[in-house]
Scaffold this motif. Structure first.
Motif, PDB file in Angstrom:
ATOM      1  N   HIS A  61      -9.638  43.562  -5.087  1.00 44.67           N
ATOM      2  CA  HIS A  61     -10.067  43.934  -3.729  1.00 44.67           C
ATOM      3  C   HIS A  61     -10.541  42.733  -2.909  1.00 44.67           C
ATOM      4  N   HIS A  86     -17.612  38.834  -0.508  1.00 42.50           N
ATOM      5  CA  HIS A  86     -18.276  39.823   0.361  1.00 42.50           C
ATOM      6  C   HIS A  86     -18.998  40.949  -0.373  1.00 42.50           C
ATOM      7  N   ASP A 153     -11.891  44.058   5.388  1.00 41.69           N
ATOM      8  CA  ASP A 153     -12.364  44.870   4.266  1.00 41.69           C
ATOM      9  C   ASP A 153     -11.959  46.326   4.484  1.00 41.69           C
TER      10      ASP A 153
HETATM   11 MN    MN Z   1     -15.302  45.550   0.135  1.00 49.81          MN
END
Ligand code: MN
Length: 736
Positions: A61, A86, A153
Motif C-alpha cells: 500500500h 505515511h 492515499d
Molecule cells: Mn494509507
C-alpha cells in the motif's frame, strides 16, 4: 504461509520498489535515491507483521501510494519518502521523533499531518465529519504536500476496495465524492479527480456505473471510426503546415456522463453523441501561442466553428494553471465536435497539474496571485477566519472548488479571477479585506450597480468605499465567495459583541431601578429566565431592546415568587459553565428557514429520523410530498446527500425573536436643502436599523419620501419615526 510464498512476496516488493524509482516524473539525484531507500527500509520494517484485508503484505500500500505521488502527480523526493512513511507512525512503534531524527524536519512534518488526518474521529455525524474535513484542510497550513499525499492515499484505497464490507465501501466512496474529488479538481489533478469520481460512482451507484460502462464499450468502435474520419481530413491541412502534432480522442469519464444525464435530464446517447478530440503539438515558449491559432485556422478551414463556443484559455489561463484553446465545430454528418488545442507543455499541466505547473514555471517571475499559490493563500485566509459551523463551511468551500471562473478588470486594467456567480461585493473583498469591509457602492462598466450585482467576464468594476460603511447581515445575501462571507461573518460577530457590551450597561441600569444588582448569579438567572444560552446573548438582546423595561419588571416579580425555587434548583443542577461565554447566541430555535435567503417554506418532518427544533437538519425535496426535513445524522442522509445533491435544501433553525423585520415609512414635507441628508443621518445613526431602499421625490416644493427599513424591534421603529418628525420641514411621517 509457506517460506516459498514469503520469498516470492519479497521479490515482488523489491520489484515494486525498483519500479517506483524508475517511473518518477522528476529526475532523482543520488541524494534523493538515498532518502527514498531509507524511507522504504523503515516502512518495510514498520509494517512487517501487517497485512491488508485482501491478504497481501501491507507494505504494498505505501509503495503504491508513493508510486502515484512520484509518477502520476510528479512530486519531489521528499514527498515520495513521506508517502512511503505515511502510515508508519499510526501503525507501528516508530514515533514522530524517530522520523524526525532519521529524515529531518520536513518529512516529519508531512508525516505528522498525514497521521493527524487519519486519526480524526471517524463519525457518521455529518457535522462532525465536516469538522474533520475542516481540520484536514487546515493541514494545508503546514504543507500542501500533506493534502496531495492524502489524495494519493485515498486513490489507492479506492482502487483496492473490493475486499471491504459493502457499507464501508459506500461510506468511503461518498466521502471521496464529497470532498476528495473536488479537492483534486481544485489542485489541478484532473486525471486523479476523474478516477476518484468514477470509482466513487462505482460503489455508490453500482448499477448505473455498470450500465454506462457497458454502453461505452458497445459504442466505442463506432466512435473511434468517426474520430478517425474527422482526423484524417484534418491531417491533410496540418501536414502542409509542417507541424509536429498528435490527434487523440478525448475519453469521457463515466461520472461526467452520469452527471450530464441527471443535470440535463437526457439519455446516455444524447450525452455520448458529442465527440471531443485533442490536438497536441510541439512548440516552444516563443511560438506556442502562435501555433495554437494556426491550428485553429486549419481546423476552421475544414469544419465550420460555433463562434459562441470559443474558449481561449491560452491568453488568460484558468487559475488552476490550465491552458488550451477550445473550439466546437460541425464535423461529418453535421455532428458537433469539440476540439481542444494544446501544446505538449499545456497538455502535461492539464494531465498532471501541480507538479508540471511548477516544472514549467519561470522562477523569478512575480508571484501570480490568481494562480495556485494565490488560491492557497486565499483558502488559508478563509480557513483561519472561519468560526462558522463546519457543515456550512465545507458546503461553501466545496462550491468554490467547482466554481467556473469569470475574469473582471480593475480600473487599473488588472484582471481578477472570481468564481462564476460572484457579485460586486465579492469583487470588493477580492481586492482587499479593508476595501470589502468599507464598500459603499460599486460601479460596473461606469454605471452604479447594487452590491448584489452579478459580475460577468469582461466587466470592469470599481468599488466606492467610505470609512463609515460596514457590513450588515444583508451582505451575506450579496456574496457568494467563501472569502467574502468569512470576513463579513467575523465582522458581524464583532458588531454583536459591541452591541452586547453596550447592552450589559443598559441591563445593569434597568436592573438597578428594580433594586437588583447585576452579578454572575443574576446573569445566570436571567439567561435561564429568558431561555437563552449565553450571557452574550442576554446582553445582545438588552442592547437591541428586545429585553425591555416591561420584561425586566416581569423578571423581577417572578424572582421574588415561590416559582424561583424551581429555577434555583435548575441552576444548581446546571453546572456553572464556561458555556455561557461561548459564541453561540441562543438555543431558542423556533423557526425553520431554507437556503441562503432564509426563506420560510412549507415542510414536513421525515419519519425516519424525527427531527426536533434545534437539530442540525436539511431539507429534501421529495417527488410528491414537498419538502421533508431530515437530521444531518439521519441514517439516510449520506445516501441522499451523495445521490440527490441537487434536491437538498440547506435549512437551519433560527430564533424568531432575533429576526429583523421590514417596515416602510412614508414622509412628506416642504422641500428644503439638506432635508434628505438629515433624514438619512437620523436613520443611519442607529446601529440597529438598516436601510433597504430609499426613494425621494420632489414636486413644486413638496417633498415625499419612501424608505424601507430593517429593524430589530418595534420600539426602535417608533424611535426613528419620532426623531424624523422633529426635523424642520417634515410634516408627516407614517408607517405604511
Ligand atoms: Mn494509507
Amino acid at each position: 504461509m509457506t517460506e516459498e510464498f514469503l520469498e516470492e512476496e519479497n521479490k515482488k516488493i523489491a520489484q515494486q520498489y525498483k519500479e517506483l524509482l524508475r517511473i518518477s516524473y522528476r529526475r532523482l539525484t543520488t541524494e534523493d535515491k538515498k532518502l527514498i531507500r531509507q524511507a522504504f527500509d523503515v516502512a518495510v520494517d514498520a509494517h512487517k507483521d501487517q497485512r491488508r484485508r485482501s491478504g497481501e503484505a501491507y507494505i504494498f500500500h505505501p509503495i503504491a501510494v508513493a508510486k502515484i505521488v512520484a509518477s502520476e502527480i510528479g512530486m519531489d523526493a521528499t514527498s515520495i519518502a513521506a508517502a512511503l512513511l505515511h502510515d508508519v507512525v499510526e501503525d507501528s512503534e516508530y514515533s514522530l521523533v524517530d522520523i524526525e531524527q532519521m529524515f529531518g524536519e520536513t518529512v516529519a512534518r508531512i508525516v505528522d499531518g498525514l497521521t493527524k488526518i487519519s486519526s480524526l474521529k471517524k463519525d457518521k455525524d455529518v457535522s462532525l465529519q465536516a469538522e474533520n474535513f475542516r481540520k484536514m484542510l487546515l493541514t494545508l497550513n503546514d504543507d500542501v504536500r500533506v493534502i496531495i499525499i492524502k489524495i494519493a492515499d485515498r486513490l489507492h484505497n479506492m482502487q483496492t476496495m473490493d475486499a471491504m464490507r459493502p457499507d464501508k465501501q459506500v461510506k468511503i466512496a461518498s466521502e471521496t465524492l464529497y470532498i476528495y474529488a473536488p479537492l483534486a479538481h481544485r489542485i489541478g489533478l484532473y486525471n486523479i479527480k476523474t478516477e476518484l469520481e468514477d470509482l466513487g460512482l462505482k460503489y455508490t451507484e453500482p448499477e448505473v456505473f455498470k450500465d454506462i460502462l457497458n454502453k461505452i464499450t458497445e459504442s466505442k468502435e463506432e466512435q473511434d471510426a468517426y474520430i478517425r474520419r474527422f482526423s484524417e481530413t484534418l491531417k491533410e491541412g496540418l501536414d502542409k503546415e509542417d507541424l509536429t502534432y498528435e490527434i487523440k480522442g478525448r475519453p469521457k469519464s463515466i461520472f461526467s456522463i452520469r452527471k450530464k444525464m441527471v443535470k440535463q435530464n437526457v439519455t446516455f446517447e444524447e450525452v455520448y453523441d458529442k465527440f471531443a478530440i485533442r490536438i497536441i503539438y510541439k512548440g516552444d515558449d516563443q511560438n506556442e501561442k502562435f501555433i495554437a491559432w494556426k491550428i485553429y485556422s486549419v481546423v476552421t478551414d475544414f469544419y465550420r466553428p460555433n463562434p459562441v463556443r470559443l474558449r481561449d484559455w491560452i491568453t488568460q489561463p484558468k487559475s488552476t494553471g490550465y491552458e488550451a484553446l477550445h473550439i466546437t465545430v460541425i464535423g461529418p454528418e453535421s455532428r458537433w465536435v469539440e476540439v481542444q488545442i494544446r501544446s505538449e507543455r499545456m497538455h502535461e499541466i492539464a494531465e498532471k497539474g501541480y507538479a508540471a505547473h511548477y516544472k514549467y514555471k519561470n522562477t523569478g517571475e512575480k508571484e501570480d496571485e490568481d494562480g495556485l499559490d494565490g488560491w492557497l493563500n486565499r483558502l488559508q485566509e478563509a480557513l483561519e477566519n472561519s468560526e462558522t459551523n463546519a457543515v456550512d463551511f465545507v458546503e461553501e468551500f466545496k462550491l468554490n472548488l467547482y466554481a467556473k471562473e469569470i475574469f473582471v478588470f480593475t480600473p487599473e486594467g488588472d484582471l481578477k479571477s472570481l468564481p462564476k456567480g460572484a457579485t460586486a461585493l465579492d469583487f470588493a473583498f477580492s481586492i482587499h479585506t479593508e476595501v470589502g469591509l468599507h464598500t459603499r457602492g460599486a460601479r460596473v462598466n461606469g454605471k452604479l450597480v447594487p452590491l448584489s450585482y452579478e459580475l460577468r467576464s469582461g466587466d470592469q468594476a470599481q468599488i466606492i468605499t467610505s470609512e463609515k460603511s460596514k457590513p450588515t447581515s444583508n451582505w451575506l445575501d450579496y456574496t457568494t465567495t467563501a472569502r467574502a462571507r468569512a470576513k463579513i461573518k467575523s465582522s458581524l460577530r464583532e458588531e454583536k459583541k459591541q452591541i452586547a457590551a453596550e447592552g450589559k450597561i443598559i441591563l445593569s441600569r434597568k436592573l438597578k431601578s428594580q433594586k437588583i444588582t447585576l452579578n454572575e448569579k443574576v446573569i445566570n438567572e436571567l439567561v435561564l429566565y429568558f431561555k437563552l444560552k449565553t450571557s452574550l446573548d442576554l446582553f445582545y438582546r438588552a442592547g437591541i431592546g428586545t429585553i425591555d423595561n416591561k420584561k425586566i419588571k416581569e423578571f423581577a416579580t417572578t424572582r421574588s415568587n415561590v416559582f424561583m425555587n424551581f429555577i434555583k434548583n435548575r441552576i444548581r443542577r446546571t453546572p456553572k459553565t464556561e458555556d455561557l461565554n461561548k459564541d453561540e447566541i441562543t438555543d431558542k430555535y423556533d423557526l425553520l428557514v431554507f437556503g441562503k435567503e432564509e426563506e420560510k417554506l412549507e415542510y414536513k418532518f421525515a419519519p425516519c429520523c424525527n427531527p426536533i427544533a434545534g437539530d442540525d437538519v436539511f431539507g429534501f425535496v421529495t417527488v410528491n410530498e414537498g419538502i421533508k426535513i431530515h437530521k444531518n445524522d439521519c441514517p439516510n442522509s449520506l445516501q441522499l446527500q451523495s445521490n440527490f445533491a441537487y434536491r437538498i435544501m440547506p435549512a437551519k433553525w433560527v430564533d424568531s425573536s432575533q429576526e429583523e423585520f421590514k417596515a416602510t415609512i412614508i414622509l412628506s414635507g416642504i422641500d428644503n436643502m439638506g432635508l434628505v441628508n438629515q433624514v438619512t443621518r437620523i436613520i443611519s445613526n442607529n446601529m440597529l436599523v438598516a436601510i433597504h431602499s430609499i426613494k425621494f421625490d420632489s414636486n413644486d416644493g413638496v417633498f415625499t419620501g419612501q424608505i424601507t427599513l430593517g429593524v430589530k424591534n418595534r420600539n426602535l421603529l417608533k424611535n426613528v419615526i419620532q426623531n424624523l418628525r422633529k426635523i424642520n420641514g417634515i410634516e408627516k411621517v407614517t408607517r405604511e
